[in-house]
Design an enzyme around this catalytic site. Structure first.
Site, PDB file in Angstrom:
ATOM      1  CG  MET A 158      -2.756  -2.308   8.983  1.00 43.69           C
ATOM      2  SD  MET A 158      -2.941  -2.715   7.237  1.00 43.69           S
ATOM      3  CE  MET A 158      -2.288  -1.296   6.420  1.00 43.69           C
ATOM      4  CE  LYS A 213       4.081  -3.699  -5.483  1.00 40.46           C
ATOM      5  NZ  LYS A 213       3.416  -4.817  -6.205  1.00 40.46           N
ATOM      6  N   GLY A 214      -0.743  -2.084  -0.639  1.00 43.31           N
ATOM      7  CA  GLY A 214      -1.947  -1.292  -0.400  1.00 43.31           C
ATOM      8  C   GLY A 214      -1.931  -0.540   0.920  1.00 43.31           C
ATOM      9  CB  CYS A 215      -3.607   2.545   2.006  1.00 38.71           C
ATOM     10  SG  CYS A 215      -2.414   3.638   1.240  1.00 38.71           S
ATOM     11  CB  ILE A 216      -6.927  -1.438   3.201  1.00 37.32           C
ATOM     12  CG1 ILE A 216      -7.456  -0.188   2.525  1.00 37.32           C
ATOM     13  CG2 ILE A 216      -7.944  -1.985   4.185  1.00 37.32           C
ATOM     14  CD1 ILE A 216      -7.730   0.965   3.466  1.00 37.32           C
TER      15      ILE A 216
END
Lengths: 106, 160
Positions: free
Chosen positions: B37, A103-106
């Site tokens: 990513m 879920k995170g952006c990193i």
């Protein structure tokens, strides 16, 4: 929203990202089949190290780990992560591990 | 999650970082890391004060701007007091760590290891009298604006 995917003769529920919905549907054979679909012909010991780490973190935190957490704690560094899971290690490894997308952006 | 309505997904981005405050640098870093990513090819180009994020002696000491930033909701005279910027920076660093956002040096290394190319702007390097040795080891090259456009062939350019 009842999408399914056929893997090894079984109809398994998937979410909008194509990741398995039910954790218990997953096993190592399913992982190998999803990996093939993602273009990874063979899961090496290093792949499993990442996959098992992700499943462990998910069991504790109910979220798939970020790429930073993978880099720092899985024992596999960033360069290798990208080599093992080309085109997006966190996302791809989560899918192969039978987990939702991080879920995170990193 | 989002319908792409049959449009081509983004394949490549070139991100320019032109500001040297913490809030000026991080959005570009997060976007570059996020691109890799997602399997998107990425270039990072640092220009003017944005270069603070890749200069060895400066990259560990970036600060949040507490003056001239209305969104801080802080009176200008208060923001100008000694230590206020350091305090705001410290608070932001703490919040970022909670979200797994690394310090600048670690982030630059991670982004570079992820396969993103990192460049410094030649005009800015000349203007500030810098040399390749002044930069962290992840900087691939010092390039002109023309070379930046060349390496950005087929990319979406994002200016921050």
């Amino acid at each position: 929203m009842n999408a399914t995917i056929e893997i090894l003769g079984k109809e398994l529920a998937i979410d909008a990202d194509g990741n398995l919905v039910n954790l218990e549907d997953w096993n190592e054979e399913i992982a190998k089949a999803i990996a093939k679909e993602e273009g990874i012909e063979e899961l090496t010991q290093k792949h499993w190290q990442v996959i098992n780490f992700m499943r462990k973190v998910f069991a504790e935190k109910e979220d798939s780990p970020s790429i930073r957490k993978l880099t720092k704690e899985s024992g596999v560094d960033t360069k290798e992560l990208y080599a093992l899971f080309p085109k997006g290690p966190a996302k791809k490894a989560a899918r192969i591990a039978g987990l939702p997308k991080p879920k995170g952006c990193i | 999650m989002f319908e792409n309505n049959g449009l081509e997904p983004i394949k490549k981005v070139s991100i320019i970082i032109s500001k040297g405050s913490m809030e000026g640098v991080y959005p570009g870093l997060i976007m570059a890391n996020g691109a890799r990513m997602e399997g998107i090819e990425a270039n990072l180009f640092f220009t003017f004060f944005g270069m603070e994020a890749i200069i060895n002696k400066k990259m560990d000491h970036l600060k949040v701007a507490t003056v001239g930033n209305p969104a801080m909701h802080m009176p200008t005279v208060l923001g100008a007091l000694p230590g206020i910027s350091a305090l705001a920076t410290h608070m932001m660093e703490k919040e970022m760590e909670k979200l797994d956002i690394p310090p600048v040096r670690e982030f630059i290394e991670m982004i570079h290891d992820a396969g993103c190319y990192i460049y410094a702007c030649k005009a800015s390097v000349d203007m500030f009298h810098l040399k390749k040795e002044d930069f962290c080891k992840e900087v691939d090259d010092i390039i002109t604006v023309g070379e930046f456009y060349e390496t950005s062939a087929g990319a979406n350019i994002i200016f921050t």
